[in-house]
Design an enzyme around this catalytic site. Structure first.
Site, short mmCIF file in Angstrom:
data_model
loop_
_atom_site.label_atom_id
_atom_site.label_comp_id
_atom_site.label_asym_id
_atom_site.label_seq_id
_atom_site.Cartn_x
_atom_site.Cartn_y
_atom_site.Cartn_z
N CYS A 2 0.86 -1.17 0.00
CA CYS A 2 0.00 0.00 0.00
C CYS A 2 0.90 1.22 0.00
CB CYS A 2 -0.87 0.05 1.25
SG CYS A 2 -1.96 -1.37 1.43
N GLY A 28 -1.13 0.98 -5.03
CA GLY A 28 -2.42 0.39 -4.71
C GLY A 28 -3.53 1.11 -5.44
N ASN A 100 1.06 0.20 6.11
CA ASN A 100 1.52 -0.57 4.96
C ASN A 100 2.28 -1.77 5.49
OD1 ASN A 100 2.49 -1.48 2.49
ND2 ASN A 100 4.22 -0.08 2.50
N GLY A 101 1.85 -2.96 5.12
CA GLY A 101 2.53 -4.17 5.59
C GLY A 101 1.55 -5.27 5.87
N TYR A 260 10.25 -4.22 -8.48
CA TYR A 260 8.94 -4.02 -9.09
C TYR A 260 8.13 -2.86 -8.54
CZ TYR A 260 4.07 -5.00 -10.31
OH TYR A 260 2.78 -4.89 -10.76
#
Ligand code: SF4
Length: 492
Positions: A2, A28, A100-101, A260
């Site tokens: 995210c 996201g 985020n995670g 990526y």
């Protein structure tokens, strides 16, 4: 994966949070939310892309000079508004959080909260658990007092408690009403979190904390490095910055960010994503020369856009032409992000158009950032063959992905990972290419860590080598987590 952002500013922050989300959209595309505060919280959440969710009116109504925002890519929970962040609770005082995670022990923690503490969890996401854990740490403390040092010390204790309770990856931004902006990063620093600063005309400072530096230039913030692994920061209402590392373990940021996820213009943990990708291409070309000394493609074509940078240096090292022989429609989201396999495969043809002049009668080397399921790569190969390529080679800037990720990237089960069950030769046949080459793990690590004043000890590469840095993941856990994720996918 995210995108998160938190801003403390002398002026209203809503518009800058909105613009930050636009700059984090690649992290996201499912949903997004903004929360701001003065003496109360103001929120706006929605499903879809940032530009589809927020109107000018919405942003104008989000008052306050402190706020946080989130753009969602689901690795836990489903596709509904209850799972859209930032989340907030009213006790103690008012705390909001965006995360985020991924918490590996989410289920145990959720059970503890609902069954032992008799609290209600309104979403199916681990971030709500993180919020409760943080709130718990602040709950029995008398922080109404104006001693900001004392408050920061309480915040540090609360986060330290999270570090001992919650395993997994978490970078988080939070707002505590009446106090200020808080941010913290897990003790391994798996997910990124960067800090920026802006000096106002009157000499006061504004601060931004975000997943990436992508919006800093546009908003006038200067990069001030990263939030360290295990570090907590707090910006109080007068703009004073406090920071402290409360617990530190082996620093292991996610290597897949460089391969990526992150935008190439980002600098994460003092490493330029763009430069690391150039080095990935160099190292991969070196490997190609070793393995196929007598084979030279006529042209190197990236699977756009993520692999463009690595393909450029790969072609340069081999002394062959780099060509944008696949044109990408930028208005269709990244296929890896689309949750459904069939949809993913179909969308490749909507998204990419091969250019016959660059392909016909040529020995084409397609370079992609990674091969996850293999379905997208196979579709690209088919298209290039249909456009008359004489021979097709395929090179991946990332080593084989053989293990699921439990730290926030949607690499959910070994069943879906082609390299988890197929040999190199089987993958080559599945893709339908004449030659196939993967980056070596050591070469990838070298590419990321060669330059930069970084302190990366051993990047997380669990999806490639199966070594989970948090140390609490065994075969039984993997099977349970795989099942849990598959169930969630089927439900939503
Ligand atoms: Fe990143 Fe892979 Fe580690 Fe997940 S397992 S955090 S994708 S390197």
């Amino acid at each position: 994966m995210c995108g998160i952002v938190g801003i403390y500013s002398q002026g209203p922050v809503a518009a800058e949070l909105h613009d930050s989300l636009i700059h984090l959209q690649h992290r996201g595309q499912d949903a997004a939310g903004i929360l701001t505060c003065d003496e109360r919280f103001y929120t706006k959440h929605g499903l879809g892309l940032v530009r589809e969710i927020f109107t000018v009116d919405d942003v104008v109504k989000l008052h306050g000079n402190i706020g946080i925002a989130h753009t969602r890519y689901p690795t836990a929970g489903g596709y509904n508004l209850a799972d859209v962040q930032p989340l907030w609770i009213g006790s103690p005082r008012g705390i909001a959080l965006a995360h985020n995670g991924n918490l590996v022990n989410y289920k145990e923690l959720a059970t503890e909260i609902t069954q032992k503490k008799h609290r209600h969890l309104n979403s199916s996401i681990d971030s709500e658990v993180l919020l409760h854990l943080f709130a718990d740490g602040l709950d029995d403390k008398n922080y109404v007092q104006d001693d900001e040092e004392a408050f920061f010390s309480i915040v540090c204790d609360a986060v330290k408690n999270i570090f001992t309770t919650a395993t997994g990856s978490y970078s988080a931004v939070s707002v505590v009403i009446g106090k200020g902006l808080v941010a913290f990063r897990d003790p391994h620093g798996i997910r990124p979190l960067v800090l920026g600063e802006r000096t106002n005309k009157n000499g006061s400072k504004d601060y931004i904390v975000a997943s990436e530096t992508t919006m800093f230039y546009a908003l006038g913030f200067e990069p001030k490095g990263d939030i360290q692994a295990g570090e907590v920061i707090f910006v109080n209402r007068s703009g004073k910055l406090f920071r402290k590392i409360v617990q530190k373990k082996q620093f292991s940021p996610c290597i897949f960010e460089y391969v990526y996820f992150a935008r190439p213009d980002s600098t994460l943990d003092a490493v330029s994503v763009y430069r690391s990708r150039l080095r990935m291409g160099q190292n991969l070309a070196g490997h190609w020369k070793e393995k196929y000394p007598d084979i030279l493609p006529d042209v190197v074509i990236p699977a756009p856009f993520t692999s463009n940078t690595a393909a450029l240096s790969f072609a340069h090292e081999l002394g062959v032409r780099y060509s944008e022989g696949l044109y990408k429609n930028p208005f269709i989201g990244r296929t890896f992000i689309m949750p459904d396999g069939q949809q993913r495969s179909r969308s490749v043809r909507y998204k990419l158009t091969p250019q016959r002049t660059e392909i016909q009668d040529k020995k084409v080397l397609i370079l992609d950032d990674s091969i996850v399921r293999g379905t997208t790569s196979r579709e690209i190969v088919k298209m290039v063959r249909e456009f008359g390529a004489k021979e097709i080679y395929f090179a991946s800037a990332c080593p084989p992905i053989k293990h699921p990720c439990f730290y926030g990237v949607d690499i959910p089960s070994r069943k879906e990972l082609i390299a988890a069950h197929d040999t190199l030769e089987q993958i080559r046949e599945f893709l339908g290419v004449d030659k196939l080459l993967y980056q070596k793990i050591d070469d990838l690590v070298e590419a990321v860590t060669r330059r930069g004043d970084h302190h990366i000890e051993r990047p997380c590469m669990a999806c490639m080598d199966g070594v989970y840095v948090t140390g609490n993941i065994n075969e039984k856990t993997i099977q349970e987590l795989e099942k849990q994720r598959e169930k969630e996918r089927n439900e939503f």
